[in-house]
Design a protein around this motif. Structure first.
Motif, mmCIF file in Angstrom:
data_model
loop_
_atom_site.group_PDB
_atom_site.id
_atom_site.type_symbol
_atom_site.label_atom_id
_atom_site.label_comp_id
_atom_site.label_asym_id
_atom_site.label_seq_id
_atom_site.Cartn_x
_atom_site.Cartn_y
_atom_site.Cartn_z
ATOM 1 N N ALA A 286 -20.064 13.930 4.186
ATOM 2 C CA ALA A 286 -19.953 14.026 5.653
ATOM 3 C C ALA A 286 -19.010 15.172 6.030
ATOM 4 O O ALA A 286 -19.314 15.993 6.911
ATOM 5 N N ASN A 287 -17.872 15.224 5.327
ATOM 6 C CA ASN A 287 -16.911 16.298 5.614
ATOM 7 C C ASN A 287 -17.534 17.672 5.363
ATOM 8 O O ASN A 287 -17.335 18.617 6.120
ATOM 9 N N LEU A 288 -18.248 17.769 4.276
ATOM 10 C CA LEU A 288 -18.872 19.043 3.918
ATOM 11 C C LEU A 288 -19.918 19.417 4.957
ATOM 12 O O LEU A 288 -20.004 20.586 5.372
ATOM 13 N N GLN A 289 -20.683 18.431 5.397
ATOM 14 C CA GLN A 289 -21.705 18.720 6.410
ATOM 15 C C GLN A 289 -21.071 19.210 7.707
ATOM 16 O O GLN A 289 -21.599 20.091 8.370
ATOM 17 N N GLU A 290 -19.930 18.635 8.017
ATOM 18 C CA GLU A 290 -19.217 19.109 9.221
ATOM 19 C C GLU A 290 -18.852 20.588 9.102
ATOM 20 O O GLU A 290 -18.795 21.306 10.093
ATOM 21 N N LEU A 291 -18.597 21.006 7.852
ATOM 22 C CA LEU A 291 -18.259 22.425 7.615
ATOM 23 C C LEU A 291 -19.526 23.282 7.504
ATOM 24 O O LEU A 291 -19.438 24.468 7.193
ATOM 25 N N GLY A 292 -20.673 22.614 7.747
ATOM 26 C CA GLY A 292 -21.922 23.388 7.660
ATOM 27 C C GLY A 292 -22.371 23.597 6.228
ATOM 28 O O GLY A 292 -23.016 24.590 5.908
ATOM 29 N N VAL A 293 -22.008 22.675 5.348
ATOM 30 C CA VAL A 293 -22.323 22.831 3.921
ATOM 31 C C VAL A 293 -23.402 21.828 3.530
ATOM 32 O O VAL A 293 -23.291 20.650 3.848
ATOM 33 N N GLU A 294 -24.435 22.294 2.845
ATOM 34 C CA GLU A 294 -25.441 21.391 2.306
ATOM 35 C C GLU A 294 -25.122 21.167 0.831
ATOM 36 O O GLU A 294 -24.550 22.031 0.158
ATOM 37 N N VAL A 295 -25.485 19.978 0.302
ATOM 38 C CA VAL A 295 -25.118 19.621 -1.071
ATOM 39 C C VAL A 295 -26.383 19.347 -1.881
ATOM 40 O O VAL A 295 -27.310 18.699 -1.385
ATOM 41 N N TYR A 296 -26.386 19.883 -3.123
ATOM 42 C CA TYR A 296 -27.496 19.648 -4.053
ATOM 43 C C TYR A 296 -26.927 19.261 -5.406
ATOM 44 O O TYR A 296 -26.034 19.942 -5.914
ATOM 45 N N SER A 297 -27.433 18.171 -5.967
ATOM 46 C CA SER A 297 -27.090 17.885 -7.365
ATOM 47 C C SER A 297 -28.274 18.305 -8.234
ATOM 48 O O SER A 297 -29.416 18.294 -7.787
ATOM 49 N N VAL A 298 -27.973 18.699 -9.471
ATOM 50 C CA VAL A 298 -29.027 19.140 -10.390
ATOM 51 C C VAL A 298 -28.765 18.606 -11.791
ATOM 52 O O VAL A 298 -27.644 18.733 -12.310
ATOM 53 N N SER A 299 -29.766 17.984 -12.377
ATOM 54 C CA SER A 299 -29.732 17.739 -13.824
ATOM 55 C C SER A 299 -31.095 18.109 -14.383
ATOM 56 O O SER A 299 -32.028 18.385 -13.631
ATOM 57 N N THR A 300 -31.218 18.098 -15.703
ATOM 58 C CA THR A 300 -32.513 18.438 -16.305
ATOM 59 C C THR A 300 -33.462 17.238 -16.297
ATOM 60 O O THR A 300 -34.557 17.312 -16.872
ATOM 61 N N ASP A 301 -33.043 16.150 -15.693
ATOM 62 C CA ASP A 301 -33.980 15.036 -15.505
ATOM 63 C C ASP A 301 -34.972 15.384 -14.407
ATOM 64 O O ASP A 301 -34.723 16.239 -13.549
ATOM 65 N N SER A 302 -36.108 14.654 -14.392
ATOM 66 C CA SER A 302 -37.146 14.908 -13.389
ATOM 67 C C SER A 302 -36.812 14.218 -12.067
ATOM 68 O O SER A 302 -35.924 13.349 -11.998
ATOM 69 N N HIS A 303 -37.515 14.587 -11.019
ATOM 70 C CA HIS A 303 -37.331 13.943 -9.717
ATOM 71 C C HIS A 303 -37.740 12.474 -9.774
ATOM 72 O O HIS A 303 -37.199 11.635 -9.059
#
Lengths: 188, 188, 188, 188, 188, 188, 188, 188, 188, 188
Positions: G60-77
């Motif tokens: 939420a704090n990051l979004q307020e700063l206009g930041v989008e968040v992505y996590s990544v692993s080599t697992d599939s969706h």
């Protein structure tokens, strides 16, 4: 393959010619008339002046045949000038003395001894198209005889002027030549 | 660099020699005595027989100097035999006539004209160590003069036997030679 | 892959043909009619003249079939002329004798023995498109029989003129040929 | 260079031989006696059976000369067996029929037509050392005549057994051969 | 990566088809309808005819599904014709039998055993775009069961016709399929 | 060439097996008994669980035949454990589930779809020497039928235990096999 | 050189986002606003969920700063979805979870451990131009603290919005920044 | 792959350390205890001194944890000495300041900006074996916060001393850690 | 990198030295004492003699310092001798004049102007280990001042004899030197 | 070949100049007037400040000659500013001090000591075309004397302004120069 029948490779060099200032000589200067190019190892060395003097003695005859003469060593044109100033033999020379300190011409004519930076004792006869017609190369220590050039050049000129005839061994001007033909095969 | 001062490359060839059956000649046969190797383009052609005959005329003199003579063309030894049988000029030849149909020797001496499969008119003087001391190559149509070989070989032999002396231009046996030294620089 | 079915590679050569002066022959001369090209190792050698004479004996028959004949060795055209002058067997030859001292044609037909500078005993039948239709090559010492050429050429000509038929083994002119078809599979 | 004078390249193959089970054949089997190897394009095709039958007709004669016979196509040994079972011509064959589906042998003998995966019609005579002495290759559509093999093999055997003699053209057993010598040059 | 999902590589081949003359088949013939391509090692061998007969038994069913069938071995089309003539099992075959003696198709489908020159026992299902949808390959000695092709092709056709659905294991026509969706994750 | 007849390439991987802790599996574990290796694209996806469940249903039968079963996807062993915990279908699985997140095994078996990082639906039968005897690969969206494995493995085992016999198409245990012999050629 | 200051490399991937169906994410989605990309080794493993939960707490704090968040692993969706369904910690996550089974993104960000097929624990801050502004990577076993991201992003945003000023160590929003100038050199 | 888990590359450098003369530092000095290596762009620039001062403030705490601290820029040790003499912030520094004018260390740690000849703002935690355990790199203009190092190092030390346990996100000394096990999968 | 601090490359050359015969000089002669090597473009040219005379004027002083002097041009030793004989300026020279017609030494010292075959005007100071300590090179047309060599050599000798001290700019013998130490940093 | 006669290579660098803010300098700034570029190893080291101060003492004279002066070390412009602030000697400098931390310029002028990341003590005179006319390089520990630059530059300027004349050794403004001509050869 030897250089016989090959056109000379382009070059640019500084030269000394008695009575002229230093002059630039290129492969184009060797075309349009017959040329003799005479390589020797080093100015101010021993066999060389006798060979160059011997060549000078033939210079008038060669000029009458329409032949220009060039000597070449890996010494500079400055050194040629100095040698001409100080050597009795060389002071007589009136043909063009080319300096080849960059080794370019000696390498073109395949006579550079790389580890010495000096040329073999090679003489080349070049026709008016810049094509090498004859070559003679001696190891260091063995002098050449410029008089043999006259007959060779006369033969080369005769062949050039009379397509279809060839000069036999030891041919001299005026002697009979040969007209190659089917009937002559195996008849000589 | 020219071939002057280089040892000859190994080869094996079939040859014809009058009075012998066909014989094998290798580079080893050219060592241990002085040799003249005379290339020419083709048996049963025109300038060639006059040159070979001219060389034969000098053969006795050359042998007196301890020199062996070999002629080479890209024709086979069979053809050399046939030419010897049928040509007036060639029938006189008593030196060894090497066949080089594989082009190996002509290529070694850098005189093969690849597109013709024939050799330039090249003559080579080889010392007893198999090292080439002098070369003369003429374009097709210009004959050589074998008599000039005598003086060159005498000079080469004198230099070999008298280390430290050199022969000036036009030197002939008995004439004075030069002993290179510091004091001689620029004095000739 | 063998040369069968391949078009001949371009070449230019000097040749001897009785009654003509020396002539130039190229791959184009081998097109437009059927040709037989017969390689042999060396002029003035032993099996060769008998083979060439044998071929001459078939020359009239071959010409009737519209076939031109060429012999090739790595000897020069000068040597072919000389051989023709001096050999009883060869003097009868009226077809064209090509000289290949540069090895170009022998290499094109894959019959040059590099270390000898001579050709294998190979005979090639070439159709009017310059495509090789048959080849026969024997080791040195084994002569060919030119009479077998006639039947092969007749078969090749029949197949060329009758698309869709083939000649069985030992086929001779006039005999039945085969028309390949689905029904013929496994029926012979 | 052609394959003449070359030793055959090693191979391993499955073959059919009447009366035997399927057998393995290698290049070693072709040594120790004279061999004829006969390539053809395809089992169950048209010219092929007539050629193979023709070869069978000579098989007894060839065996008397100590010659073993092998036919080769890129078909498998299974197919050779089937062809032998079903073709009148082929059922007579008693020599060894080699299968070359991997193309190895056809490629070794330089007769594989890559884009078809089939062999040219090539026949090779191989001496007891495994060295190819003669080759004959025809374009598809032109049959061979096995009877010409007999004379060639006799000549090859004569030359092998009598070093120093050669067989002239059209030589047949009993006829005179030639002993090459210096004196024979140009005399035939 | 396996060949699944790859479009087939272009080829040109000769084939036998009962009732037709020999015909030419290319990769274009395999497009526009579903195809089964069935490789086997060798005509006139042992497992092969039972497999091909088994495939013939399914041919009518496959044709009803709009599937064309091709068998391929490295034998020639001549041999296919002969096998069809002589084998009880093979004589029933009405689909196209492709000859691949040049190995081109077997190499394209990655089933060539190079050292044998024969194909693995591979069966491929190809969709109307020429894209390989399924492959099954067995070692030599293990026969295939053509009946399993029917279900696979039905599944492949269903998936092609119903984008967004997939067929579960052991799916047969008429059974339920699956529609992949977020909610289905981990629910099966 | 396909992977049939090739020994499997070495690998090391983490796996999940119900009742065990996470275990390490290498190519050595696939030797000494028969193995089935079953690749599928992704855990928690759609066709996959039905295929794996179907394979589990055959697991007891396969074990009776001395066959061990391994499933492989590019998911990690952690994910296999989680899937086993949460999926009804997968929770039944008692064979070993190998994780291949490094893509090593999928690449070894030539089933990796590089751009997806997932494996094709490939099933492999491996004999006790680690040699691949059969392969079946389907495009995504087409499920496999594990029951067909039983017959294939029985055939493969029969052939391994009875050298010299082969199983015809659709062979099932107890049915007659074939003994390849010369006499059988073309008789089926 | 490190990735700092480099624009991100193009990629295409499948992702899970709570409330959405599976979605496709490319490098373009990471531009136009600030982004945090958080790599971790494996779904359903141990440190990972605590890190991802910790990141969710800052979302939420990051979004307020206009930041989008992505996590990544080599697992599939698919696996991300399943993990979200079953893990208490992960079920809270509302940001986008990218699947990278092809390893493409992990390799682009230089965090792929090739032999494991898993990513290092790397966090990257990316500006609206797609340029990487900060990176933090920990060995496996050491968790990250997402709260430190807030200050870093504020500093990066301040610097971006105020060209010519820089943020000193431990800078927090509202604190004084530095304006680099000649006079400041050596004065801090 | 990132540098995490890699052993540091050998180097030799000159450094300044308050109270010492100039000293030589190699990669061996970074082994045997924990180390923090802190790169920054340039002495006498702006963000840098605040970061180095901030690190000095943590130096005592780090030393208590057995951690040695090294700062590195591409400035020489002479410049580090001068900066220490003249800057209020830098004069407090008691840890070792390494000069890297040859760029060797900055290149080893992958933080050299080649076109500037300066290092990124990178901090590395190195364990007693010389293996990099954590890295943090910021773009120029964004300062680091040295206090976050303490917790990371404690976590890294805990993991090293307690094999089989891992530290979750935001872990601090004394808090619970995690023991990875099969049962924990999907339970967090 | 410049040649400063590099050991000289081996060479062999002929040289002229007044009062000696021609002598051979190698790189070994330049070791064991300090040496000055002075390249110039050409004997008998214009700036050159004034530079060499200027160097001669310093020769006694240099010898007192234990320095040997060598001049080098691409002219031969014969030419050096002649120049010495005929030039007022050069006749005074008593140091060694090396001939470099093979360009070997000029290339070693990186001063050869390839297209001219002449050397730049370069002067090198070499220490007793054969290591180059100073170099000065001027474009053609700009003379050097040999007197500046004295101070440079004294400084180089002082530094060699007093490790740990350096000579400041414009240092002359007897003046104070500098002892580099930590305390001196920034104090000058 | 040395750099003499070569045009300088393009570069871009940050520099400090008293009274200015930091400025950018490129190779274009060195053209249009004469330039002196003076490399030295390191700011805040020992010989260097004395050399730079010495150069400053000549700066007014050099400017009168139309010469601009640049010093270069691999230190940054920040460090040049700091050195200028704190060193008595350096604080007097009014010419431009270029920072070369990327090593680009030092490498261009061939004076970078790679393993140290510092420059040799090299001084270069560059003409208004950007062509290097003179170079002087000393080993570390030996200072230069800037006063010698004045005479060299005057000579270089004279030669540039008076084509056809050259300056002899020790030439100073006002002294006689030399006009090279044929007659002058060997006369000096």
């Amino acid at each position: 393959m030897s250089l016989i029948g090959k056109e000379i490779t382009p070059f640019t060099a500084q030269a000394f010619r008695e009575g002229d200032d230093f002059i630039e000589v290129t492969e184009e200067d060797l075309k349009g008339q017959w040329s003799v190019v005479c390589f020797y190892p080093a100015d101010f060395s021993f066999v060389c002046p006798t060979e160059l003097e011997d060549l000078q003695n033939q210079y008038a005859n060669l000029q009458e045949l329409g032949v220009e003469v060039y000597s070449v060593s890996t010494d500079s044109h400055f050194v040629h000038k100095a040698w001409h100033d100080h050597s009795d033999a060389i002071s007589k020379i009136t043909y063009t003395m080319i300096g080849d300190p960059s080794h370019e011409i000696s390498r073109n004519f395949d006579v550079l001894i790389e580890e010495k930076g000096m040329a073999d004792r090679g003489t080349f006869i070049i026709d008016p198209d810049g094509v090498i017609q004859a070559a003679e190369i001696n190891a260091d220590g063995i002098g050449r005889d410029a008089s043999t050039l006259i007959d060779k050049i006369k033969a080369a000129q005769y062949v050039r002027n009379n397509p279809g005839e060839v000069c036999p061994a030891k041919w001299e001007e005026g002697k009979e030549t040969l007209k190659p033909s089917l009937d002559l095969v195996g008849k000589i």
